[in-house]
Design an enzyme around this catalytic site. Structure first.
Site, PDB file in Angstrom:
ATOM      1  N   ASP A 334      21.336  90.280  -0.196  1.00 50.66           N
ATOM      2  CA  ASP A 334      21.359  89.222   0.813  1.00 50.66           C
ATOM      3  C   ASP A 334      20.933  89.762   2.182  1.00 50.66           C
ATOM      4  OD1 ASP A 334      22.291  86.608   1.997  1.00 50.66           O
ATOM      5  OD2 ASP A 334      23.617  88.009   3.045  1.00 50.66           O
ATOM      6  N   GLU A 388      16.160  89.320  -0.538  1.00 53.45           N
ATOM      7  CA  GLU A 388      16.052  88.057   0.208  1.00 53.45           C
ATOM      8  C   GLU A 388      15.430  88.416   1.555  1.00 53.45           C
ATOM      9  OE1 GLU A 388      18.676  84.456   2.147  1.00 53.45           O
ATOM     10  OE2 GLU A 388      19.158  86.549   2.431  1.00 53.45           O
TER      11      GLU A 388
END
Length: 677
Positions: A334, A388
Site C-alpha cells: 500500500d 500501489e
C-alpha cells in the site's frame, strides 16, 4: 597496469534510451541496495536470515520459560503488567537491558503466563512513563466494554497445522478478488475469518478467480480506517477472529488452488501511542522520521524512517513473518508513491522522466522497498508482489538485476481514473475506441501491470462504483427482470463492456473488488458517528446476486464466463494485444490475443451489419457475447452461427480474408478461431 572493466549498463537503460540521461542516478540506486544489503548481512548470511526479528523479539515460549524482548533505546525501565500480576509494576516482572544493546528482555517461568492472558509493558523514560503494547506483539485484542486494546498471550494447546504444506501459486494470468473480511457478509456486523471461509471463499472459487487479496489484516484501532492506520504490524486483526482461523482460511484457499496475498501497510503507521508505535519509549522518532517528515500531511499518520537499520529490520521481518507464519503468497504494498517521494506524490504532475530523478525521491524508501522484494522472493520464489503506485516510476516492476525494484506487478491506477473521467465527462456517443485502447495498453515494456476498472477506492463514500455512475438511483427501482428502464439497460450493457475490454487487454493481472462483479448497489461507509455507527453500508448483499428475479446475477454470470474465456488461452497475459481495427466515427474496436478476437461496438444507437475485419482465413466461433439474453442483453445475434472468412484475392498472399459480423449497438463479442487438425 590492468584496466578496470567498465560496469555493464543495466538492462532498464538499454531497453529505454530515454533513461540514458539518468543512468548515473539509476545505477546509484542499484548500488545503494547492494551496499545496504552488505551492511545488513556482511555477505555472511542470506537476507532471509537477517529478517528473523520476529523469532527474537516479541513473546516466545520455550520448553522451560517465557521470553519477551523489545527494542527500546530510550527506555530507562520496563515492567510487564497484565492479568497475572493485577496490572501492577513489580521487580519480579522487570525487564533487563541486554548488555551492549538497546534491547530489553524478561524471562519468566513457564507457569507465569498462560494462553489468553492479557498483558502490556509499562515503559519508563526520562521525564515520563506509559503503558504500551509491544511492537512485536502477534496477538492484540480489544475489550468490548472499555474499548481498550491489550496484547494477548497466544499459545493454544493444539495450534493450527496447515494441511497444504506447500503451495505454489498458478496465476497465469493473475485474477485477483480483492476482499475485506469484516464486510464480507450480508449481516450488519463485522464478519469473521470463519464466515468468510464458509460463505465467500466458495464464491471466489466458483467465479474463477485464482487469488484473493485480503485487506485490513494487520491490527488497527479504528475499524473505519479500512485497515490503513495500523497499530500492531505483526498481529492479525482480532475483530475477525483468531490467528488460527486466519490460517485455516488461507489453508482452505490453497487446497482449492487459490493464492492469498495480503494488503501490506508499511507506508505509514497510526499516530496512537498506547496501541501503536507513536511514542513507544519516550522518543517519538524511534521508528519514524524526525522534523517535518515525521507526520504524513494527508493521512494523519506517522512516516517510517527507512534509513534506520532497526526500522529496516522491523519491516523486513514483518514481510517474512506473514509469509512463513501464515503462508501468505505475497503482498500488495500500500501507498508506494507516498514512500518514494519526499512530497508523498501530493501535488506532483509527473510529466516527464526528470520528475523521477530530480532529487525529490526518498532513496531510503527506494532501497527498503527493493530489499523487501529481494527478501520476499528469496523466502518464496513464486511470491507475488504488487506496488500501489501512481507516479509511473520506471523500473518499479522490473527485476532488480535489470535495474528495477523487483516488484512483480504495478497497479494500473490510470485505468479506473480513465473510466471515471469518461463516464462523468463524455456522452456515450463521444466515447472513442482509440482512446480506450491506448489507455488500456499504454504501459512500460518489461513491466507487468494489474489492470482494473474499480477497486475498493472507487466504492468508498465520496466516490461511486461504475454501476452507480451508470444507473444511479434507478438501480433501486428498475433492477428487477422485466422492469428495466433505459438507464438500467444502458448500465448493464456498459458494465459488461468496460469489464471485458479492461480484463482482455491485461499484460499481467486483473483485479475486482468483491461484489463489484455483479454491480453491488451500495457504497462503502464504515460505522462512524456521522451515520449512527451503522453497519448498513459496511457489508456485501450476496442475496442480490443470488436472487434470479433481479438483474444482478446477469452481471455476475457474465463475469464468471469472461474469466473462463480469458483462462482458456494459455498464458493469456503474455499473448500480444494486436489491434485489428478501430474507427472512432463508428465507435468500433477490434483486436486479437492468440486465437481470440475481441470486437466492441461502443455506439449507443448504431448497429452494424456485415462489418468486416481482415483476419487469418478460417472459421470463427462466438465464445462470449455481452448482448446474450443470459447476460441481460437483447440477444440480437445468433451466436450458434459459424463465422467464415470471405475470400479476397488481394489478401490471399497474406493468408487473410474478410470476417463480416453483425455487431449490435452497445455490445461486444469474443470469437475463437477454429484450429484445423
Amino acid at each position: 597496469m590492468k584496466k578496470t572493466a567498465k560496469p555493464q549498463r543495466l538492462k532498464i537503460v538499454k531497453d529505454d534510451p530515454w533513461l540514458e540521461p539518468f543512468e548515473e542516478a539509476i545505477q546509484g540506486r542499484h548500488n545503494r541496495v547492494l551496499e545496504k544489503k552488505y551492511e545488513l548481512t556482511r555477505d555472511k548470511m542470506p537476507l532471509a536470515d537477517f529478517a528473523d526479528g520476529h523469532l527474537y523479539f516479541g513473546l516466545h515460549r520455550t520448553a522451560r520459560q517465557w521470553v519477551l524482548r523489545e527494542w527500546a533505546p530510550n527506555a530507562t525501565a520496563i515492567y510487564l503488567i497484565g492479568d497475572f500480576n493485577n496490572w501492577t509494576e513489580s521487580e519480579e516482572y522487570a525487564f533487563q537491558r541486554v548488555k551492549g544493546t538497546n534491547n530489553w528482555e524478561i524471562k519468566l517461568p513457564a507457569k507465569a503466563l498462560k494462553h489468553g492472558d492479557l498483558y502490556k509493558m509499562k515503559v519508563h523514560w526520562n521525564g515520563g512513563c506509559g503503558e504500551r503494547i509491544p511492537a512485536w506483539a502477534n496477538r492484540v485484542v480489544q475489550d468490548d466494554a472499555t474499548k481498550i486494546f491489550s496484547a494477548q498471550v497466544w499459545s493454544p494447546e493444539k495450534p493450527y497445522e496447515f494441511k497444504k504444506k506447500s503451495f505454489k501459486p498458478d496465476v497465469n494470468p493473475l485474477l485477483i478478488y480483492e476482499c475485506h473480511i469484516g464486510m464480507g457478509q450480508n449481516a450488519e456486523k463485522v464478519g469473521t475469518y470463519n464466515e468468510f471461509r464458509e460463505n465467500v471463499l466458495p464464491r471466489v472459487i466458483e467465479d474463477g478467480y485464482n487469488c484473493i487479496q485480503l485487506m485490513a489484516i494487520q491490527e488497527h484501532p479504528y475499524y473505519g480506517s479500512f485497515g490503513y492506520h495500523v497499530s500492531s504490524f505483526f498481529a492479525p486483526s482480532s475483530r475477525f477472529g483468531t490467528p488460527d482461523e486466519l490460517k485455516q482460511l488461507i489453508d482452505e484457499a490453497h487446497q482449492n488452488g487459490i493464492a492469498v496475498i495480503m494488503d501490506l501497510v508499511q507506508s505509514h503507521a497510526v499516530k496512537n501511542e498506547i496501541e501503536g508505535l507513536g511514542n513507544l519509549a519516550g522518543d517519538p522518532n524511534q521508528y519514524f522520521y524526525p522534523g517535518d517528515r515525521h507526520e504524513h500531511p494527508a493521512w494523519d499518520s506517522l512516516c517510517f524512517d527507512y534509513g534506520k537499520n532497526e526500522v529496516i529490520h522491523f519491516l523486513l521481518s514483518n514481510c517474512k513473518y506473514w509469509l512463513t507464519e501464515f503462508n501468505f503468497d505475497g503482498f500488495r504494498f500500500d501507498g508506494v508513491t507516498s514512500m518514494l517521494y519526499y512530497s508523498h506524490g501530493l501535488g506532483e504532475a509527473f510529466g516527464g522522466y526528470g520528475d523521477y530523478y530530480n532529487g525529490a525521491q526518498d532513496d531510503n524508501a527506494i532501497t527498503y522497498l527493493t530489499l523487501a522484494n529481494l527478501l520476499i522472493h528469496e523466502v518464496k520464489p513464486k511470491a507475488i508482489t504488487i506496488a500501489e503506485e501512481v507516479s509511473g516510476m520506471p523500473g518499479l516492476a522490473m527485476p532488480f538485476k535489470y535495474g528495477g525494484m523487483d516488484f512483480n506487478y504495478r497497479l494500473a491506477m490510470n485505468v479506473p481514473d480513465y473510466w471515471i473521467k469518461t463516464i462523468k465527462e463524455q456522452a456515450d456517443e463521444n466515447w472513442k475506441p482509440s482512446s480506450i485502447f491506448w489507455e488500456l495498453t499504454n504501459r512500460r515494456a518489461g513491466e507487468m501491470n494489474v489492470s482494473y476498472c474499480e477497486s475498493h477506492d472507487q466504492a468508498l463514500v465520496g466516490d461511486k462504483t461504475i454501476i452507480f455512475r451508470l444507473i444511479d438511483a434507478d438501480m433501486y427501482w428498475h433492477f428487477k427482470k422485466g422492469d428495466e428502464n433505459e438507464m438500467a439497460r444502458r448500465g448493464i450493457a456498459l458494465h459488461k463492456m468496460i469489464r471485458l475490454v479492461t480484463a482482455s487487454t491485461i499484460n499481467g493481472g486483473y483485479l475486482n473488488f468483491m461484489g463489484n462483479e455483479f454491480g453491488h448497489p451500495e457504497w462503502i461507509d464504515f460505522p462512524r458517528e456521522g451515520n449512527g455507527w451503522s453497519y448498513k453500508y459496511a457489508r456485501r448483499q450476496w442475496n442480490l446476486v443470488d436472487n434470479k428475479e433481479l438483474c444482478y446475477h446477469w452481471l455476475g454470470d457474465f463475469d464468471k464466463e469472461m474469466l473462463e474465456v480469458i483462462k482458456s488461452e494459455k498464458n493469456f497475459q503474455k499473448t500480444p494485444v494486436v489491434e485489428i481495427w478501430h474507427n472512432d466515427g463508428d465507435q468500433i474496436l477490434a483486436y486479437t490475443r492468440g486465437d481470440l478476437l475481441f470486437v466492441f461496438n461502443f455506439s449507443p444507437t448504431r448497429s452494424y451489419t456485415d462489418y468486416g475485419f481482415m483476419l487469418p482465413e478460417g472459421s470463427y466461433d462466438v465464445v462470449l457475447n455481452t448482448d446474450a439474453k443470459k447476460f441481460g442483453g437483447n440477444g440480437f445475434a445468433d451466436d450458434s452461427v459459424e463465422h467464415l472468412t470471405n475470400f479476397d484475392p488481394l489478401l490471399k498472399k497474406d493468408g487473410k480474408g474478410w470476417l463480416k459480423l453483425y455487431i449490435p449497438a452497445r455490445s461486444a463479442v469474443v470469437l475463437r478461431k477454429r484450429i484445423n487438425r
